[in-house]
Scaffold this motif. Structure first.
Motif, PDB file in Angstrom:
ATOM      1  N   SER A  54       0.835  -7.667   4.389  1.00 28.95           N
ATOM      2  CA  SER A  54      -0.494  -7.240   4.820  1.00 28.95           C
ATOM      3  C   SER A  54      -0.555  -7.196   6.340  1.00 28.95           C
ATOM      4  O   SER A  54      -0.073  -8.087   7.034  1.00 28.95           O
ATOM      5  N   SER A  55      -1.120  -6.102   6.844  1.00 24.02           N
ATOM      6  CA  SER A  55      -1.293  -5.884   8.294  1.00 24.02           C
ATOM      7  C   SER A  55       0.032  -5.824   9.047  1.00 24.02           C
ATOM      8  O   SER A  55       0.047  -5.910  10.281  1.00 24.02           O
ATOM      9  N   ARG A  71      -1.717  -4.261   2.132  1.00 18.38           N
ATOM     10  CA  ARG A  71      -3.090  -3.993   2.549  1.00 18.38           C
ATOM     11  C   ARG A  71      -3.149  -3.957   4.081  1.00 18.38           C
ATOM     12  O   ARG A  71      -2.672  -4.861   4.776  1.00 18.38           O
ATOM     13  N   ASP A  72      -3.728  -2.861   4.613  1.00 23.94           N
ATOM     14  CA  ASP A  72      -3.887  -2.675   6.059  1.00 23.94           C
ATOM     15  C   ASP A  72      -2.570  -2.523   6.800  1.00 23.94           C
ATOM     16  O   ASP A  72      -2.542  -2.571   8.030  1.00 23.94           O
ATOM     17  N   PHE A  97      -6.139   0.555   2.160  1.00 25.16           N
ATOM     18  CA  PHE A  97      -6.364   0.698   3.605  1.00 25.16           C
ATOM     19  C   PHE A  97      -5.065   0.829   4.407  1.00 25.16           C
ATOM     20  O   PHE A  97      -5.084   0.751   5.633  1.00 25.16           O
ATOM     21  N   LYS A 107     -13.897   2.469   3.700  1.00 20.33           N
ATOM     22  CA  LYS A 107     -12.596   2.361   4.347  1.00 20.33           C
ATOM     23  C   LYS A 107     -11.529   2.648   3.305  1.00 20.33           C
ATOM     24  O   LYS A 107     -11.533   2.055   2.241  1.00 20.33           O
ATOM     25  N   THR A 124      -7.348   4.097   2.104  1.00 20.68           N
ATOM     26  CA  THR A 124      -5.947   4.264   2.425  1.00 20.68           C
ATOM     27  C   THR A 124      -5.762   5.617   3.097  1.00 20.68           C
ATOM     28  O   THR A 124      -6.265   6.626   2.629  1.00 20.68           O
TER      29      THR A 124
END
Length: 597
Positions: free
Chosen positions: A269-270, A289-290, A310, A335, A337
């Motif tokens: 994630s991120s 995610r992100d 996202f 928000k 993807t």
């Protein structure tokens, strides 16, 4: 040895002891080497158990004392000297042990829940089976300590020195229950774990915030993860590495080579994966995610059940399976993807049965549409270059001018019939249905071709030269012109059948090179012939002009005699009344090579 006066005061009970300590705060009390279990007349018993709850032992010397199994709830030991003390099975919840010297102490199975051990020295202490849930070990020294099977859920290990400590079997997390709905995790920050034994807790250690080295006993993959998170100079060439089910949240993996890596269940994630090579990587159940995957190569990566909400896939090569992947590609949430349009469409085709199958003109190159439901779909002019359509259902689809190539796979396609024109026109087969596998055989065969495109007409002499040359150089390719099609705007498509195992890219390249070479040579020869033809014509005009001058001088008739290389036959012509019958002989051209038909 213990001070007898101090020991006599303790015999009178905790209240008397604490009162005396308060009045004599400057006195350094000494209870070293005492065995609390053999002290006579000790007035601290309750139900047969020794109770020293809330006793004040600040700055007290308790080295080598035996306080095992004693009740010490909320007792105060700040700055106490407790080297080699025995506190096994003792109850010390909420005890104050700040800066206490507990080197070589025996704390096996001790209850230290919510105890404050900030700055305490626990070097080489034995904490096997101890319950330290919620304890504060900030800045404590646990070098060489034995924490085997200890409970560290919710424990604070900030700036703690755990060098060479043994964490085998430790519990670092307390999961939420119905009664307690919060999850407690051990908190590591700037914790020194060099040389520590982390084998059994590697997965739970927050590796971003701790210090380890090559002497740390940890699974190889977690050592790799630690380096990724903390060492900017660590190589990002990680092809084939197994770092599955690890935590790489927020990691910088820009341009990293993770091809064929096992990232199943990994928390990314991120993470920054811009431009990374994830070709053939296993990302099943991964959390992205992100994550930033802009420009990444995701060819054939496996994202089954991955979390991609996202995430940013802009400019990336997203030809992976988009079925069973969690994200919101078309903006139904605020928000979403970030995907290229074609990948949004592919995701909808695979996951949304209500999505429109009117796909006219769409670019679906490089997509994996295996098992896709395309029944009745309008696939007019859809591009499926290098697309996987294995086991897709194409029954009733319109494939007018669709675009496939030899890399398009049609294995085990389900298809009863198709239409070659929109509006359900030109059904194939005209009646009945394709036999199982028949559609694939018919259309896969058409993929064993090389398409030659000519945008400004074809020089057939150059074509024949290059094609013959290609046949000689590629005798096993089984070249055969299959069809010639007009595509509009002067574009001609020549489709050449080749052997299934032929190198189609090389054949196409070799042919075009040969064609361009031959076309240039033939153009030069044509120009040379035109120049020769002009010379002959100029000679004829010169001869005619001379004859006209002679005619003007003699008046009536002119005799034209045969001359070598002349283009005229001999005879006499009446210049006033010329009749074709008067011209004798035959007009002929002996230099036929200069005048191509």
């Amino acid at each position: 040895m213990a001070n007898e006066e101090h020991l006599a005061i303790l015999r009178q009970g905790v209240e008397v002891w604490n009162e005396w300590r308060q009045k004599n705060s400057g006195v350094k009390t000494d209870l070293s080497n005492i065995n609390i279990h053999v002290i006579d007349d000790l007035k601290v018993c309750s139900d047969g158990k020794i109770n020293l709850e809330k006793a004040n032992f600040r700055n007290t010397n308790l080295s080598k004392a035996n306080l095992s199994a004693v009740e010490l709830h909320s007792a105060e030991f700040e700055d106490a000297i407790m080297q080699s003390i025995t506190l096994s099975n003792a109850r010390l919840p909420c005890a104050a042990l700040m800066k206490a010297d507990l080197r070589n102490s025996d704390l096996r199975n001790a209850n230290l829940i919510n105890a404050n051990l900030e700055g305490a020295n626990l070097k080489s202490a034995n904490l096997e089976g101890a319950n330290l849930r919620g304890a504060n070990l900030k800045s404590a020294n646990l070098e060489g300590a034995n924490l085997e099977n200890a409970n560290l859920a919710g424990t604070k290990l900030i700036d703690t020195n755990c060098k060479n400590a043994n964490f085998t079997g430790c519990k670092l997390k307390k999961y939420a229950t119905y009664e307690s709905r919060t999850t407690e995790n051990a908190y590591f920050l700037r914790t020194n774990l060099c040389g520590a034994n982390l084998i059994s807790i590697s997965r739970e250690i927050p590796l971003r915030s701790v210090l380890i080295d090559s002497s740390t006993k940890i699974e190889d993959k977690y050592y790799i993860v630690w380096n990724i998170l903390n060492n900017p100079k660590y190589s990002r060439i990680l092809s084939g590495v197994d770092i599955s089910r690890t935590s790489l949240g927020g990691a910088n993996l820009e341009a990293a080579d993770l091809s064929s890596a096992n990232l199943e269940g990994t928390d990314l994630s991120s993470a920054n994966l811009r431009g990374a090579n994830l070709r053939d990587a296993n990302l099943r159940d991964a959390n992205l995610r992100d994550a930033n995957l802009c420009g990444a190569d995701l060819s054939n990566a496996d994202f089954l059940k991955a979390q991609l909400s996202f995430a940013n896939f802009r400019e990336s090569k997203v030809n992976f399976r988009l079925r069973h992947i969690e994200f919101d590609p078309l903006g139904r949430k605020e928000k979403v993807t970030r995907l290229e349009v074609k990948w949004q469409i592919v995701w909808e085709i695979l996951n949304n049965p209500n999505y429109s199958r009117n796909l006219v003109g769409e670019n679906l190159n490089d997509a994996d549409l295996s098992n896709a439901d395309l029944r009745g779909a309008n696939l007019k002019e859809v591009s499926f270059i290098s697309t996987k359509l294995d086991r897709a259902n194409l029954t009733g689809a319109c494939i007018e001018d669709w675009n496939i190539n030899s890399s398009t796979t049609l294995n085990d396609v389900i298809c009863d019939y198709i239409y070659l024109r929109q509006g359900q026109q030109e059904r194939r087969p005209s009646s009945g249905n394709f036999a199982p596998g028949e559609f694939t055989k018919l259309f896969q065969k058409s993929l064993e071709t090389v398409d030659l495109i000519f945008r400004n007409g074809i020089d057939w002499d150059a074509f024949a030269y290059s094609f013959k040359k290609l046949e000689v150089e590629n005798q096993g390719a089984q070249l055969d012109v299959q069809s010639i099609e007009k595509k509009g705007d002067g574009v001609l498509l020549v489709r050449v059948a080749v052997a299934p195992d032929a190198d189609k890219v090389k054949i196409h390249s070799d042919f075009m090179q040969g064609y361009e070479f031959a076309a240039k040579v033939l153009e030069a020869q044509y120009q040379a012939r035109l120049e020769d033809k002009e010379k002959v014509i100029n000679q004829l005009f010169s001869t005619i002009n001379q004859q006209n001058q002679l005619l003007a001088q003699t008046g009536d008739k002119v005799s034209i005699y045969y001359q070598p290389n002349s283009q005229f036959a001999g005879g006499i012509v009446d210049a006033i009344n010329v009749d074709a019958q008067q011209i004798g002989g035959n007009i002929q051209n002996n230099n036929t090579e200069d005048f191509p038909n």
